[in-house]
Design a protein around this motif. Structure first.
Motif, PDB file in Angstrom:
ATOM      1  N   THR B 328       0.838  -1.212   0.000  1.00 38.87           N
ATOM      2  CA  THR B 328       0.000   0.000   0.000  1.00 38.87           C
ATOM      3  C   THR B 328       0.870   1.259   0.000  1.00 38.87           C
ATOM      4  OG1 THR B 328      -1.596  -1.246   1.291  1.00 38.87           O
ATOM      5  CG2 THR B 328      -1.972   1.101   1.122  1.00 38.87           C
ATOM      6  N   GLY B 329       1.873   1.279   0.860  1.00 37.53           N
ATOM      7  CA  GLY B 329       2.782   2.440   0.909  1.00 37.53           C
ATOM      8  C   GLY B 329       3.443   2.666  -0.439  1.00 37.53           C
ATOM      9  N   SER B 330       3.916   1.589  -1.053  1.00 39.03           N
ATOM     10  CA  SER B 330       4.600   1.693  -2.353  1.00 39.03           C
ATOM     11  C   SER B 330       3.627   2.153  -3.431  1.00 39.03           C
ATOM     12  CB  SER B 330       5.171   0.339  -2.765  1.00 39.03           C
ATOM     13  OG  SER B 330       5.905  -0.206  -1.722  1.00 39.03           O
ATOM     14  N   TYR B 331       2.422   1.594  -3.401  1.00 38.74           N
ATOM     15  CA  TYR B 331       1.432   1.940  -4.432  1.00 38.74           C
ATOM     16  C   TYR B 331       1.130   3.442  -4.404  1.00 38.74           C
ATOM     17  CZ  TYR B 331      -3.121   2.469  -6.636  1.00 38.74           C
ATOM     18  OH  TYR B 331      -4.155   2.918  -7.410  1.00 38.74           O
ATOM     19  N   PHE B 332       0.871   3.959  -3.201  1.00 39.39           N
ATOM     20  CA  PHE B 332       0.546   5.388  -3.121  1.00 39.39           C
ATOM     21  C   PHE B 332       1.765   6.251  -3.445  1.00 39.39           C
ATOM     22  CE2 PHE B 332      -3.244   3.820  -1.045  1.00 39.39           C
ATOM     23  CZ  PHE B 332      -4.190   4.631  -1.625  1.00 39.39           C
ATOM     24  N   GLY B 333       2.943   5.780  -3.076  1.00 38.99           N
ATOM     25  CA  GLY B 333       4.159   6.516  -3.441  1.00 38.99           C
ATOM     26  C   GLY B 333       4.314   6.609  -4.947  1.00 38.99           C
ATOM     27  N   PHE B 334       4.087   5.502  -5.633  1.00 39.45           N
ATOM     28  CA  PHE B 334       4.233   5.480  -7.099  1.00 39.45           C
ATOM     29  C   PHE B 334       3.115   6.231  -7.828  1.00 39.45           C
ATOM     30  CE2 PHE B 334       7.193   1.776  -6.684  1.00 39.45           C
ATOM     31  CZ  PHE B 334       8.241   2.368  -7.390  1.00 39.45           C
ATOM     32  N   ARG B 335       2.008   6.485  -7.144  1.00 42.23           N
ATOM     33  CA  ARG B 335       0.902   7.192  -7.794  1.00 42.23           C
ATOM     34  C   ARG B 335       1.232   8.655  -8.086  1.00 42.23           C
ATOM     35  NH1 ARG B 335      -4.133   6.099  -8.610  1.00 42.23           N
ATOM     36  NH2 ARG B 335      -4.793   8.195  -8.132  1.00 42.23           N
ATOM     37  N   VAL B 336       2.174   9.215  -7.317  1.00 39.78           N
ATOM     38  CA  VAL B 336       2.545  10.626  -7.522  1.00 39.78           C
ATOM     39  C   VAL B 336       3.234  10.761  -8.870  1.00 39.78           C
ATOM     40  CG1 VAL B 336       4.029  12.490  -6.685  1.00 39.78           C
ATOM     41  CG2 VAL B 336       2.748  11.108  -5.074  1.00 39.78           C
ATOM     42  N   LYS B 337       2.799  11.752  -9.630  1.00 34.13           N
ATOM     43  CA  LYS B 337       3.467  11.995 -10.912  1.00 34.13           C
ATOM     44  C   LYS B 337       4.381  13.209 -10.775  1.00 34.13           C
ATOM     45  CE  LYS B 337       0.084   9.734 -13.843  1.00 34.13           C
ATOM     46  NZ  LYS B 337      -0.970   9.348 -12.898  1.00 34.13           N
ATOM     47  N   GLN B 338       3.793  14.325 -10.423  1.00 32.45           N
ATOM     48  CA  GLN B 338       4.562  15.540 -10.239  1.00 32.45           C
ATOM     49  C   GLN B 338       3.943  16.358  -9.124  1.00 32.45           C
ATOM     50  OE1 GLN B 338       4.355  16.951 -14.289  1.00 32.45           O
ATOM     51  NE2 GLN B 338       6.553  17.188 -14.360  1.00 32.45           N
ATOM     52  N   GLY B 339       4.732  17.229  -8.541  1.00 32.03           N
ATOM     53  CA  GLY B 339       4.185  18.150  -7.558  1.00 32.03           C
ATOM     54  C   GLY B 339       4.457  17.696  -6.139  1.00 32.03           C
TER      55      GLY B 339
END
Lengths: 248, 370
Positions: B328-339
């Motif tokens: 879950t932590g990794s998934y949400f981390g990877f969801r960020v594109k920019q900003g």
């Protein structure tokens, strides 16, 4: 000879962490001019800008911007002072959680009670002036570097400020984008009748936009004058700056 | 007739001509708008002229405001003419007066079922499919890297085990001790009234071993490490570190997440056992002080209540929880594109979703095991 100075700095000394950053800095910037503050990295340009903006506490009356000492204003004066100037930061400093339109409208929402549809018109006008039509609903993260700078410029001029500060506007831009940004700043300066203070080390920008030059080296002003005077100057540091900046 | 003294701008309406005086700038625009609105309120004509002859200065906001009024009046069927004055004012009318482009707000005419369908499809494609894809990726590399130790970063597994597990011992131990204490305290009064004091041991041991120990440990680790995993990966995405890894031929999942997964899978069962012990310790304190049960009796009874199966289920649960927290932590981390602003947002989301998934998984396993 010009007498209507918008900015007057007299014997400003800035010390940070026991290190002298600016020493006895004195200069004037005149109304309607584009004044370029030059200097290599670490020369104290940004510290000077922060003093001009009142972001550093200052003692005495060394700095006068539009007749006010920005570091000694009360809350009401400060609010009025900041509505009269625009600041264009080198990285844009747009809020990523807001759309471009919301970013540009921010000062209007903060400082006026204008109706929302009029605010929207004003924002779209400023976006049109910086050639960013159609980006109203976009987020800063989806803009290119050049577009980001132009959006930041639109925000800086949204209040039609008489005084615009540009902190390294060309940093990170390719020569073509840099030239178009310089021309845009120059056009807006003429269009809106602004006085522009530009902190830069881009020699090509200076040739395009600057009326007056203030050259800072190791925390000291070593040249103040017009661009033709700067080009004729025999000051070694200034000559070296122009020579290296032009890639000679 | 409407006039004003204090403001820079003043306006007078005479014979269908609104004469503007002074300066029309953004600094006084609020007041100017009010005055013009008030003056126009008295106007019943179908033709109106904005006379700028006596205007000394106007800025872009002033021009926009004039056109704003013009459009409002035109919509009401009033013909409005803006009659310019000085050369500079005419130039600004020309420069700033052009109608800005309209924003396409878009009309939403989709039906309920279409909206529902596209919503479900969006959630599936955007969240569920992505989550399971990453989970599969992490599982594959976590297993395969067990047999290819030479490809992993030296010392990183130990580092992650310390960060996720060892550093959490104190807080997890303290929290479960307090929870064991409170659990026993709340139950003591009830058990005493039935004369069933001795069952405080069974209650504490079973509750801690099979439920509270693994669950509290997972929630604490989700808060501590789940958030840090999400924030670390999101920051890496924002600063293009993950792109840099890819262009160096390194798989970010293997390089960043697999050591965390190994570290969490190894340490969480131990952490859970420590939590169980601390929780039982809390129960012991209450049993001795409130229910007059001696420590020896408590330990003797504990041996009877103690089932190997509970420990085993607790360990299995902790392994599942560790997997959920890292994925879950990794998934949400990877969801960020920019900003950079999204880093905080995904960190919060990662913790909330990880805790929710842990509780859901706990109830499912509870149903399966008992």
């Amino acid at each position: 000879m010009k007498t209507d100075s918008v900015i007057k700095v007299e014997k400003l000394t800035a010390i940070l962490d026991d290190k002298i950053i600016l020493s006895d800095v004195s200069f004037k910037a005149y109304s309607g001019d584009v004044t370029a503050i030059l200097g290599s990295s670490g020369s104290g340009k940004t510290v000077l800008l922060k003093h001009l903006l009142g972001l550093y506490p200052g003692e005495g009356n060394a700095v006068s911007v539009m007749g006010l000492n920005p570091s000694q204003l009360d809350e009401g004066q400060q609010k009025h002072f900041y509505t009269r100037l625009g600041v264009f930061y080198q990285n844009g400093a747009l809020l990523n959680s807001l759309t471009v339109g919301e970013n540009v409208a921010l000062p209007l929402h903060q400082h006026t009670d204008l109706p929302p549809d009029l605010i929207e018109r004003l924002v779209k006008l400023k976006l049109r002036l910086v050639n960013l039509q159609g980006s109203y609903n976009m987020f800063p993260s989806s803009l290119s570097g050049g577009m980001l700078k132009r959006a930041a410029l639109a925000r800086a001029i949204i209040m039609d400020p008489p005084l615009l500060f540009c902190d390294e506007p060309g940093s990170g831009l390719d020569p073509v984008s840099l030239a178009s940004l310089d021309n845009l700043i120059l056009n807006l300066q003429k269009l809106l009748g602004m006085t522009v203070i530009m902190i830069t080390h881009e020699v090509s920008s200076i040739f395009r936009v600057a009326d007056r030059i203030i050259f800072i080296d190791q925390g000291k002003v070593i040249f103040e004058g017009t661009l033709p005077e700067a080009l004729k100057s025999q000051n070694k540091a200034l000559m070296e700056f122009f020579r290296k900046g032009r890639g000679d | 007739m409407t006039g004003k003294e204090k403001n820079n701008t003043s306006c007078i309406l005479e014979n269908s001509v609104l004469k503007l005086y002074g300066e029309l700038t953004i600094m006084e625009l609020n007041k100017s708008l009010y005055d013009i609105d008030k003056a126009l309120g008295e106007c019943m004509d179908t033709n109106l002229v904005f006379d700028l002859e006596n205007l000394t200065f106007i800025d872009s906001a002033g021009v926009t405001a004039l056109y704003y009024f013009k459009d409002k009046l035109t919509a009401k069927g009033v013909n409005v003419e803006i009659r310019g004055g000085a050369q500079d004012i005419n130039r600004k009318l020309e420069l700033f007066g052009t109608e800005p482009e309209n924003i396409q707000k878009g009309s939403d005419k989709t039906g309920l079922f279409e909206k529902l369908g596209s919503g479900v499809s969006y959630v599936f494609n955007e969240f569920i499919a992505g989550f399971f894809q990453l989970a599969a990726d992490i599982t594959y590399w976590s297993v395969s890297d067990l047999f290819r130790r030479h490809t992993s970063r030296k010392g990183e597994f130990i580092n992650q085990a310390v960060l996720i597990g060892v550093n959490a011992v104190l807080i997890v131990g303290a929290m479960t001790f307090i929870i064991g204490l409170v659990l026993a305290l709340q139950s003591a009064a009830q058990l005493r009234s039935f004369g069933a004091n001795i069952y405080i041991v069974d209650l504490t041991v079973i509750a801690m071993m099979s439920e509270m120990g693994p669950l509290i440990t997972a929630i604490m680790v989700a808060g501590r490490s789940g958030s840090s995993i999400a924030a670390e990966i999101a920051t890496m995405k924002v600063t293009s570190e993950t792109d840099a890894l890819r262009t160096m031929g390194l798989n970010p999942v293997r390089f960043v997440i697999v050591p965390k997964m190994h570290g969490a899978l190894i340490t969480l069962p131990f952490l859970t056992i420590i939590a169980d012990m601390c929780g039982i310790g809390g129960g012991l304190v209450i049993a001795v002080t409130s229910l007059d049960i001696s420590p020896l009796v408590f330990i003797h009874r504990m041996q009877e209540a103690f089932l190997m199966r509970d420990i085993l289920f607790g360990v299995i649960k902790s392994l599942v929880f560790a997997y959920i927290i890292v994925v879950t932590g990794s998934y949400f981390g990877f969801r960020v594109k920019q900003g950079a602003d999204l880093v905080g947002k995904v960190t919060t989301q990662a913790v909330v979703v990880a805790i929710s998934l842990v509780i859901i998984a706990d109830s499912i396993m509870g149903l399966i095991f008992y």
